[in-house]
Design a protein around this motif. Structure first.
Motif, PDB file in Angstrom:
ATOM      1  N   ILE A 154      -0.458   5.228   3.925  1.00  0.00           N
ATOM      2  CA  ILE A 154       0.087   5.213   2.572  1.00  0.00           C
ATOM      3  C   ILE A 154      -1.050   4.892   1.625  1.00  0.00           C
ATOM      4  CG2 ILE A 154       1.785   4.189   1.011  1.00  0.00           C
ATOM      5  CD1 ILE A 154       3.375   3.348   3.526  1.00  0.00           C
ATOM      6  N   GLY A 155      -1.530   5.916   0.930  1.00  0.00           N
ATOM      7  CA  GLY A 155      -2.655   5.746   0.032  1.00  0.00           C
ATOM      8  C   GLY A 155      -2.328   4.838  -1.139  1.00  0.00           C
ATOM      9  N   PHE A 156      -3.365   4.230  -1.695  1.00  0.00           N
ATOM     10  CA  PHE A 156      -3.214   3.295  -2.805  1.00  0.00           C
ATOM     11  C   PHE A 156      -2.397   3.891  -3.944  1.00  0.00           C
ATOM     12  CE2 PHE A 156      -4.618   1.666  -6.906  1.00  0.00           C
ATOM     13  CZ  PHE A 156      -4.563   0.298  -6.731  1.00  0.00           C
ATOM     14  N   ARG A 157      -2.680   5.114  -4.336  1.00  0.00           N
ATOM     15  CA  ARG A 157      -1.979   5.725  -5.463  1.00  0.00           C
ATOM     16  C   ARG A 157      -0.506   5.949  -5.141  1.00  0.00           C
ATOM     17  NH1 ARG A 157      -1.799   4.551  -9.704  1.00  0.00           N
ATOM     18  NH2 ARG A 157      -4.080   4.471  -9.717  1.00  0.00           N
ATOM     19  N   TRP A 158      -0.196   6.322  -3.901  1.00  0.00           N
ATOM     20  CA  TRP A 158       1.190   6.565  -3.506  1.00  0.00           C
ATOM     21  C   TRP A 158       1.991   5.271  -3.538  1.00  0.00           C
ATOM     22  CZ3 TRP A 158       3.866  11.035  -2.176  1.00  0.00           C
ATOM     23  CH2 TRP A 158       3.106  12.216  -2.251  1.00  0.00           C
ATOM     24  N   ALA A 159       1.342   4.162  -3.253  1.00  0.00           N
ATOM     25  CA  ALA A 159       2.029   2.870  -3.350  1.00  0.00           C
ATOM     26  C   ALA A 159       2.145   2.422  -4.800  1.00  0.00           C
ATOM     27  CB  ALA A 159       1.285   1.821  -2.532  1.00  0.00           C
ATOM     28  N   HIS A 160       1.044   2.486  -5.538  1.00  0.00           N
ATOM     29  CA  HIS A 160       1.032   1.895  -6.878  1.00  0.00           C
ATOM     30  C   HIS A 160       1.668   2.778  -7.943  1.00  0.00           C
ATOM     31  CE1 HIS A 160      -1.073  -1.999  -6.520  1.00  0.00           C
ATOM     32  NE2 HIS A 160      -1.327  -1.501  -5.318  1.00  0.00           N
ATOM     33  N   ASN A 161       1.954   4.010  -7.635  1.00  0.00           N
ATOM     34  CA  ASN A 161       2.754   4.813  -8.567  1.00  0.00           C
ATOM     35  C   ASN A 161       4.210   4.335  -8.601  1.00  0.00           C
ATOM     36  OD1 ASN A 161       0.689   6.375  -9.480  1.00  0.00           O
ATOM     37  ND2 ASN A 161       1.372   8.278  -8.531  1.00  0.00           N
ATOM     38  N   LEU A 162       4.562   3.420  -7.705  1.00  0.00           N
ATOM     39  CA  LEU A 162       5.911   2.848  -7.719  1.00  0.00           C
ATOM     40  C   LEU A 162       6.034   1.668  -8.673  1.00  0.00           C
ATOM     41  CD1 LEU A 162       6.621   2.826  -3.864  1.00  0.00           C
ATOM     42  CD2 LEU A 162       7.596   4.405  -5.553  1.00  0.00           C
ATOM     43  N   VAL A 163       4.919   1.165  -9.180  1.00  0.00           N
ATOM     44  CA  VAL A 163       4.928  -0.034 -10.021  1.00  0.00           C
ATOM     45  C   VAL A 163       5.857   0.091 -11.232  1.00  0.00           C
ATOM     46  CG1 VAL A 163       3.506  -1.495 -11.523  1.00  0.00           C
ATOM     47  CG2 VAL A 163       2.671  -0.852  -9.251  1.00  0.00           C
ATOM     48  N   PRO A 164       5.890   1.219 -11.950  1.00  0.00           N
ATOM     49  CA  PRO A 164       6.746   1.297 -13.150  1.00  0.00           C
ATOM     50  C   PRO A 164       8.246   1.325 -12.865  1.00  0.00           C
ATOM     51  CG  PRO A 164       4.983   2.942 -13.215  1.00  0.00           C
ATOM     52  CD  PRO A 164       5.045   2.418 -11.824  1.00  0.00           C
ATOM     53  N   TYR A 165       8.639   1.459 -11.608  1.00  0.00           N
ATOM     54  CA  TYR A 165      10.068   1.590 -11.289  1.00  0.00           C
ATOM     55  C   TYR A 165      10.657   0.200 -11.052  1.00  0.00           C
ATOM     56  CZ  TYR A 165       9.034   6.509 -10.906  1.00  0.00           C
ATOM     57  OH  TYR A 165       8.640   7.789 -11.191  1.00  0.00           O
ATOM     58  N   HIS A 166      11.431  -0.252 -12.023  1.00  0.00           N
ATOM     59  CA  HIS A 166      11.960  -1.614 -11.991  1.00  0.00           C
ATOM     60  C   HIS A 166      13.291  -1.649 -11.245  1.00  0.00           C
ATOM     61  CE1 HIS A 166       8.742  -2.970 -14.548  1.00  0.00           C
ATOM     62  NE2 HIS A 166       8.997  -1.986 -15.394  1.00  0.00           N
TER      63      HIS A 166
ATOM     64  N   VAL B 285       5.824  -2.580  -3.292  1.00  0.00           N
ATOM     65  CA  VAL B 285       4.523  -2.831  -3.912  1.00  0.00           C
ATOM     66  C   VAL B 285       4.069  -4.257  -3.604  1.00  0.00           C
ATOM     67  CG1 VAL B 285       3.258  -3.019  -6.087  1.00  0.00           C
ATOM     68  CG2 VAL B 285       4.843  -1.110  -5.726  1.00  0.00           C
ATOM     69  N   GLY B 286       5.004  -5.203  -3.626  1.00  0.00           N
ATOM     70  CA  GLY B 286       4.660  -6.578  -3.275  1.00  0.00           C
ATOM     71  C   GLY B 286       4.183  -6.692  -1.838  1.00  0.00           C
ATOM     72  N   TYR B 287       4.870  -6.011  -0.924  1.00  0.00           N
ATOM     73  CA  TYR B 287       4.440  -5.998   0.475  1.00  0.00           C
ATOM     74  C   TYR B 287       3.033  -5.405   0.598  1.00  0.00           C
ATOM     75  CZ  TYR B 287       9.339  -6.683   2.017  1.00  0.00           C
ATOM     76  OH  TYR B 287      10.600  -7.151   2.240  1.00  0.00           O
ATOM     77  N   TYR B 288       2.842  -4.271  -0.054  1.00  0.00           N
ATOM     78  CA  TYR B 288       1.551  -3.562   0.033  1.00  0.00           C
ATOM     79  C   TYR B 288       0.416  -4.460  -0.471  1.00  0.00           C
ATOM     80  CZ  TYR B 288      -1.675   0.451  -0.217  1.00  0.00           C
ATOM     81  OH  TYR B 288      -2.725   1.317  -0.034  1.00  0.00           O
ATOM     82  N   ASP B 289       0.641  -5.084  -1.612  1.00  0.00           N
ATOM     83  CA  ASP B 289      -0.402  -5.911  -2.213  1.00  0.00           C
ATOM     84  C   ASP B 289      -0.662  -7.188  -1.425  1.00  0.00           C
ATOM     85  OD1 ASP B 289      -0.799  -4.077  -4.203  1.00  0.00           O
ATOM     86  OD2 ASP B 289       0.353  -5.153  -5.726  1.00  0.00           O
ATOM     87  N   SER B 290       0.264  -7.557  -0.545  1.00  0.00           N
ATOM     88  CA  SER B 290       0.072  -8.762   0.264  1.00  0.00           C
ATOM     89  C   SER B 290      -0.726  -8.488   1.538  1.00  0.00           C
ATOM     90  CB  SER B 290       1.427  -9.366   0.640  1.00  0.00           C
ATOM     91  OG  SER B 290       2.100  -8.564   1.601  1.00  0.00           O
ATOM     92  N   MET B 291      -0.900  -7.210   1.895  1.00  0.00           N
ATOM     93  CA  MET B 291      -1.602  -6.883   3.139  1.00  0.00           C
ATOM     94  C   MET B 291      -2.416  -5.588   3.018  1.00  0.00           C
ATOM     95  SD  MET B 291       1.928  -5.987   5.283  1.00  0.00           S
ATOM     96  CE  MET B 291       1.103  -5.562   6.793  1.00  0.00           C
TER      97      MET B 291
END
Length: 536
Positions: free
Chosen positions: A494-506, A514-520
């Motif tokens: 799961i590439g960085f962009r594919w994970a972090h493009n989810l950030v705007p979705y509240h 995104v929290g899981y991804y950023d923790s590991m």
């Protein structure tokens, strides 16, 4: 609290579609994997190694298809992007991730649902079918009538219609004696083991691992079909059909004669393990870290073992890297890095969040780095990759790299109907780039449009089914030699962009992932292959 449930299967791959119903009053039925436990666990090979079908399966991505936190986040994103098409999107996503629940909905004339079943613990009885993921009685009831045809893709397989009441054929590769068959048939409420060679046909896997997503425009307007993931078609265009099936690689064969059932089982040669080893070690480790959030049934040791098996599988069978022709002339060092794909499809393949890239480092006599391209940053992004820094851009395919900010990344880049870069599946209409490494025998000149090479790699004479050759050219300045050149091929499911493009979705699922991804983030990538060479 983690639920310790004992699940099992004698599974194979994919999922769902109502079979031809010649007996109007008889319909396919399913049971969850716990019904398979008694006979298909407690199995060992001739060396005493545990090869229990159930324990292996329940730690696999197949068993956890509905629990996958990235899948849940991605479905929610698509719902929010296309609210008018929410019901249809969830139905299309449930067919291969929640197959039993979706099938039963179809029988009732309804669409399959995803979030109506999540969280699973809210109503365990109601949600058991959805939670069980790609379970035993789905794969083993698939008939072969439409195998390899377009209508079989997207979860379009046909479940075998029972020939009589309480007589549901469950297909396996071995002939079973009548007495043993009756034990299973009576203990499971009518599921009868039936020998069938098609259970080892790659076209079985293709029913769910060949996906064409509906491209949607404004207001849910249908724009066409997008080949989201087509490893089966890539495999067909290679020379691997003469070598290995999907099952041959992804379900390792047990060496020696082994019982496939603990009750009255006979030793069989040719049993295949139900580990379904693939490419997603990251989600396996994530599920282990957050097991309680998803009602994970596999034990921590089982998930760790499966993640380790996946890593070993990738590092031994995916790729090979060599360095050629290291030369220093007039203060510059040049080195040719050659990358080979050892798999039977593109590398990486399947879901387009996956990417592989070259990390090349040149050091002088004293070990000082004088050139580096493709380093993994602490947050899971790739240093120098413009797509990780700017979602609207992407790295081209390189034939020669002369700047540390240039990175050779083997990846698919999706485009929307306006030609912009996207990671939204329903928004995608095609590819701006696809330079994923080609399998042996893959002719890019004759490849169909759904598996075509896209971008400069299509015209690069050094990008073929034999591999990709990339030249690196670095200014040495006054650095003293000899020089050490190190090359690594990295891989990230799961590439960085594919994970972090989810950030705007509240919404809960995207924000949670995104929290899981950023923790590991450092666990998100591994080295597949490496090589080194010294030049004067």
């Amino acid at each position: 609290m983690r639920r310790i449930l004992i699940f099992t299967t004698f599974s194979v791959l994919p999922l769902l579609a109502l079979g031809a119903n010649k007996h109007k009053n008889l319909k396919p039925e399913f049971h969850t994997s716990d019904r398979c436990l008694a006979c298909h666990n407690g199995l060992t090979n001739s060396s005493g190694e545990d090869v229990s079908i159930g324990f292996n399966w329940r730690a696999s991505i197949m068993a956890n298809s509905s629990r996958d936190p990235y899948w849940q986040a991605s479905v929610r994103r698509e719902d929010l992007d296309h609210p008018e098409s929410k019901a249809e999107i969830e139905d299309a996503c449930a067919d291969c991730h929640m197959p039993i629940a979706r099938y039963k909905a179809k029988q009732d004339g309804k669409l399959g649902e995803v979030f109506a079943h999540i969280p699973f613990d809210e109503d365990p009885k109601k949600n058991a079918d959805a939670e069980d993921g790609v379970t035993c009685s789905v794969c083993h009831q698939i008939g072969n009538r439409n195998f390899g045809k377009r209508e079989s893709f997207n979860g379009g397989f046909e479940i075998e219609t029972p020939p009589a009441q309480n007589d549901h054929p469950e297909f396996g590769p071995f002939a079973i004696q009548d007495g043993q068959a009756r034990i299973m048939q009576t203990s499971t409420g009518g599921f009868r083991p039936t020998a069938a060679a098609h259970i080892r046909d790659s076209a079985l896997c293709a029913t769910c691992h060949t996906l064409y997503t509906k491209s949607l425009g404004s207001g849910g307007k249908f724009l066409g079909f997008f080949p989201e993931q087509v490893p089966y078609l890539e495999w067909q265009h290679s020379d691997y059909p003469q070598k290995y099936s999907c099952q041959g690689c992804h379900m390792p064969e047990v060496q020696g004669a082994t019982k496939i059932a603990a009750v009255m089982g006979e030793p069989r040669t040719g049993m295949h393990q139900h580990t379904f080893t693939g490419g997603n070690f990251f989600v396996l480790r994530m599920l282990n870290e957050h097991a309680n959030d998803f009602s994970v049934s596999a034990l921590p040791a089982e998930l760790n073992a499966e993640a380790d098996r996946t890593t070993t599988f990738l590092q031994t069978q995916a790729a090979h890297v060599t360095i050629r022709n290291v030369n220093t002339v007039s203060g510059r060092l040049t080195a040719d890095v050659f990358v080979e794909n050892l798999s039977g499809h593109k590398l990486p393949t399947a879901f387009p969040s996956r990417r592989a890239w070259l990390h090349v480092v040149i050091r002088d006599r004293d070990g000082k780095t004088i050139f580096e391209s493709g380093a993994l940053n602490a947050d899971g992004s790739i240093k120098g990759n413009v797509n990780d820094a700017d979602s609207s851009r992407f790295e081209p395919h390189f034939r020669e790299i002369t700047n540390p900010d240039q990175v050779e990344i083997y990846e698919p880049i999706l485009k929307d109907s306006d030609g912009h870069v996207t990671t939204g599946l329903a928004a995608a209409v095609g590819y701006l780039k696809d330079n994923r490494l080609l399998p042996s025998g893959f002719d890019k000149e004759t490849a169909g449009k759904d598996i075509a090479v896209i971008g400069d790699a299509a015209n690069d004479p050094n990008f073929t089914s034999k591999g990709d050759l990339v030249r690196y050219s670095a200014d040495l300045g006054n650095a003293p030699g000899p020089f050490q050149v190190n090359a690594e091929l990295w891989y990230q499911p799961i590439g960085f962009r594919w994970a972090h493009n989810l950030v705007p979705y509240h919404a809960e699922e995207p924000q949670r992932f995104v929290g899981y991804y950023d923790s590991m983030p450092q666990a998100s990538a591994i080295v597949l292959a490496r090589s080194s060479m010294t030049g004067e």
